[in-house]
Design a protein around this motif. Structure first.
Motif, mmCIF file in Angstrom:
data_model
loop_
_atom_site.group_PDB
_atom_site.id
_atom_site.type_symbol
_atom_site.label_atom_id
_atom_site.label_comp_id
_atom_site.label_asym_id
_atom_site.label_seq_id
_atom_site.Cartn_x
_atom_site.Cartn_y
_atom_site.Cartn_z
ATOM 1 N N MET A 225 60.928 38.311 88.966
ATOM 2 C CA MET A 225 61.764 39.423 89.370
ATOM 3 C C MET A 225 62.727 39.728 88.217
ATOM 4 S SD MET A 225 64.368 39.710 92.670
ATOM 5 C CE MET A 225 63.140 39.384 93.890
ATOM 6 N N SER A 226 62.805 40.991 87.860
ATOM 7 C CA SER A 226 63.686 41.403 86.765
ATOM 8 C C SER A 226 65.154 41.289 87.187
ATOM 9 C CB SER A 226 63.383 42.850 86.367
ATOM 10 O OG SER A 226 63.843 43.741 87.375
ATOM 11 N N THR A 227 66.029 41.304 86.203
ATOM 12 C CA THR A 227 67.471 41.253 86.494
ATOM 13 C C THR A 227 67.874 42.440 87.350
ATOM 14 O OG1 THR A 227 67.899 40.058 84.444
ATOM 15 C CG2 THR A 227 69.779 41.170 85.471
ATOM 16 N N ARG A 228 67.340 43.604 87.038
ATOM 17 C CA ARG A 228 67.662 44.799 87.826
ATOM 18 C C ARG A 228 67.272 44.600 89.284
ATOM 19 N NH1 ARG A 228 66.367 49.657 89.977
ATOM 20 N NH2 ARG A 228 67.559 51.480 89.288
ATOM 21 N N GLU A 229 66.070 44.102 89.531
ATOM 22 C CA GLU A 229 65.610 43.856 90.898
ATOM 23 C C GLU A 229 66.475 42.818 91.595
ATOM 24 O OE1 GLU A 229 61.593 42.801 90.000
ATOM 25 O OE2 GLU A 229 60.868 44.853 90.191
ATOM 26 N N LYS A 230 66.874 41.783 90.867
ATOM 27 C CA LYS A 230 67.760 40.767 91.446
ATOM 28 C C LYS A 230 69.101 41.383 91.836
ATOM 29 C CE LYS A 230 65.829 36.854 88.917
ATOM 30 N NZ LYS A 230 66.048 35.882 87.839
ATOM 31 N N LEU A 231 69.618 42.257 90.996
ATOM 32 C CA LEU A 231 70.898 42.907 91.295
ATOM 33 C C LEU A 231 70.786 43.769 92.549
ATOM 34 C CD1 LEU A 231 71.884 43.917 87.644
ATOM 35 C CD2 LEU A 231 73.078 42.226 89.071
ATOM 36 N N VAL A 232 69.690 44.514 92.671
ATOM 37 C CA VAL A 232 69.489 45.366 93.847
ATOM 38 C C VAL A 232 69.338 44.499 95.099
ATOM 39 C CG1 VAL A 232 67.951 47.045 94.950
ATOM 40 C CG2 VAL A 232 68.530 47.291 92.529
ATOM 41 N N THR A 233 68.572 43.436 94.998
ATOM 42 C CA THR A 233 68.365 42.541 96.145
ATOM 43 C C THR A 233 69.679 41.917 96.597
ATOM 44 O OG1 THR A 233 66.081 42.087 95.531
ATOM 45 C CG2 THR A 233 67.182 40.436 96.914
ATOM 46 N N GLU A 234 70.448 41.409 95.661
ATOM 47 C CA GLU A 234 71.726 40.783 96.021
ATOM 48 C C GLU A 234 72.719 41.812 96.553
ATOM 49 O OE1 GLU A 234 72.461 37.609 96.405
ATOM 50 O OE2 GLU A 234 70.443 37.087 95.739
ATOM 51 N N ALA A 235 72.703 43.005 95.995
ATOM 52 C CA ALA A 235 73.586 44.068 96.494
ATOM 53 C C ALA A 235 73.229 44.404 97.938
ATOM 54 C CB ALA A 235 73.487 45.305 95.612
ATOM 55 N N ALA A 236 71.934 44.458 98.248
ATOM 56 C CA ALA A 236 71.501 44.730 99.623
ATOM 57 C C ALA A 236 71.962 43.626 100.565
ATOM 58 C CB ALA A 236 69.988 44.890 99.679
ATOM 59 N N LEU A 237 71.881 42.384 100.119
ATOM 60 C CA LEU A 237 72.345 41.268 100.949
ATOM 61 C C LEU A 237 73.855 41.329 101.169
ATOM 62 C CD1 LEU A 237 70.149 38.382 99.472
ATOM 63 C CD2 LEU A 237 69.867 39.553 101.690
ATOM 64 N N LEU A 238 74.594 41.675 100.131
ATOM 65 C CA LEU A 238 76.041 41.844 100.288
ATOM 66 C C LEU A 238 76.348 42.974 101.268
ATOM 67 C CD1 LEU A 238 77.246 41.417 96.585
ATOM 68 C CD2 LEU A 238 77.775 39.905 98.507
ATOM 69 N N LEU A 239 75.601 44.049 101.171
ATOM 70 C CA LEU A 239 75.758 45.181 102.079
ATOM 71 C C LEU A 239 75.479 44.739 103.517
ATOM 72 C CD1 LEU A 239 76.233 48.282 102.273
ATOM 73 C CD2 LEU A 239 73.783 48.564 101.932
ATOM 74 N N ASP A 240 74.414 43.962 103.705
ATOM 75 C CA ASP A 240 74.069 43.460 105.032
ATOM 76 C C ASP A 240 75.169 42.574 105.603
ATOM 77 O OD1 ASP A 240 71.585 44.708 104.795
ATOM 78 O OD2 ASP A 240 70.531 42.859 104.243
ATOM 79 N N ASP A 241 75.720 41.718 104.773
ATOM 80 C CA ASP A 241 76.701 40.737 105.239
ATOM 81 C C ASP A 241 78.110 41.286 105.389
ATOM 82 O OD1 ASP A 241 74.728 38.818 105.363
ATOM 83 O OD2 ASP A 241 75.213 37.928 103.425
ATOM 84 N N GLY A 242 78.498 42.189 104.495
ATOM 85 C CA GLY A 242 79.893 42.613 104.499
ATOM 86 C C GLY A 242 80.135 44.105 104.541
ATOM 87 N N GLY A 243 79.076 44.882 104.680
ATOM 88 C CA GLY A 243 79.235 46.328 104.701
ATOM 89 C C GLY A 243 79.445 46.902 103.318
ATOM 90 N N ASP A 244 79.678 48.188 103.299
ATOM 91 C CA ASP A 244 79.813 48.948 102.060
ATOM 92 C C ASP A 244 80.877 48.379 101.116
ATOM 93 O OD1 ASP A 244 79.131 51.484 100.582
ATOM 94 O OD2 ASP A 244 81.285 51.796 100.895
ATOM 95 N N ALA A 245 82.000 47.959 101.652
ATOM 96 C CA ALA A 245 83.106 47.475 100.822
ATOM 97 C C ALA A 245 82.767 46.182 100.080
ATOM 98 C CB ALA A 245 84.353 47.268 101.676
ATOM 99 N N ALA A 246 81.793 45.437 100.589
ATOM 100 C CA ALA A 246 81.425 44.168 99.954
ATOM 101 C C ALA A 246 80.620 44.355 98.677
ATOM 102 C CB ALA A 246 80.629 43.304 100.933
ATOM 103 N N VAL A 247 80.081 45.545 98.482
ATOM 104 C CA VAL A 247 79.224 45.779 97.318
ATOM 105 C C VAL A 247 80.066 46.289 96.158
ATOM 106 C CG1 VAL A 247 77.195 46.975 96.419
ATOM 107 C CG2 VAL A 247 77.284 46.314 98.832
#
Length: 189
Positions: free
Chosen positions: A1-23
């Motif tokens: 997985m590329s760094t870009r894909e990792k960033l998108v994946t982790e951002a989605a997880l942050l969004l799931d866990d903490g909402g928009d403000a967490a990203v």
């Protein structure tokens, strides 16, 4: 997985866990284990990162709709499966769902994001068209019928997410309400 894909994946997880403000780009960098400046090599700003999440999830929804279409059950049943999956996505990922369908910044991004959103809708429309081809749904303009069904699903997902589905109103779950709509449409000739 590329760094870009990792960033998108982790951002989605942050969004799931903490909402928009967490990203934030800093939080995403920390989650991936890269420098706080690394996300800027891949995304102009936070909005671009959020748009990347939305684009990825629209493409995922298109793939889900295409997969449902490839099933061997009658077309109306494939449409029901796709709608149930779509409703489950809205329930399981409410912040992402909001990002895709209610965030005004995402709605005006255009480009590849707009293309991904249209791809998802067109895949959904193909399911509707297939059901029309077997006369399970009325023979009216497919785009308009697909848009009506899609918009109804959105409304039901929003009602359910807001805790506003009430038996007293005749709305128990989004899935049951969509099944009722499809049954009613099947009886329109």
């Amino acid at each position: 997985m590329s760094t870009r894909e990792k960033l998108v994946t982790e951002a989605a997880l942050l969004l799931d866990d903490g909402g928009d403000a967490a990203v934030t780009l800093r939080a995403v960098a920390q989650a991936v284990g890269v420098s706080h400046n690394a996300p800027y090599r891949h995304f102009k700003d936070r909005s671009a990162l959020l748009a990347a999440i939305a684009e990825r999830d629209f493409r995922m929804l298109a793939a889900v709709f295409d997969q449902a279409r490839a099933g061997d059950t009658p077309p109306i049943e494939r449409l029901k499966v796709a709608l149930d999956t779509f409703i489950r996505y809205g329930r399981d990922y409410p912040a992402r769902y909001h990002l895709l369908f209610s965030d005004p910044d995402v709605g005006t991004t255009g480009g590849t994001l707009e293309a991904a959103a249209l791809e998802a809708f067109m895949a959904f429309s193909s399911l509707v068209e297939d059901a029309q081809g077997t006369q399970a749904l009325p023979a009216i303009a497919t785009r308009e019928l697909a848009g009506l069904i899609y918009a109804t699903a959105h409304g039901l997902i929003s009602l359910q997410a807001g805790g506003r589905m009430r038996e007293k109103k005749g709305l128990s779950t989004a899935e049951q309400s969509m099944a009722l709509l499809l049954t009613l449409l099947q009886n329109v000739r």
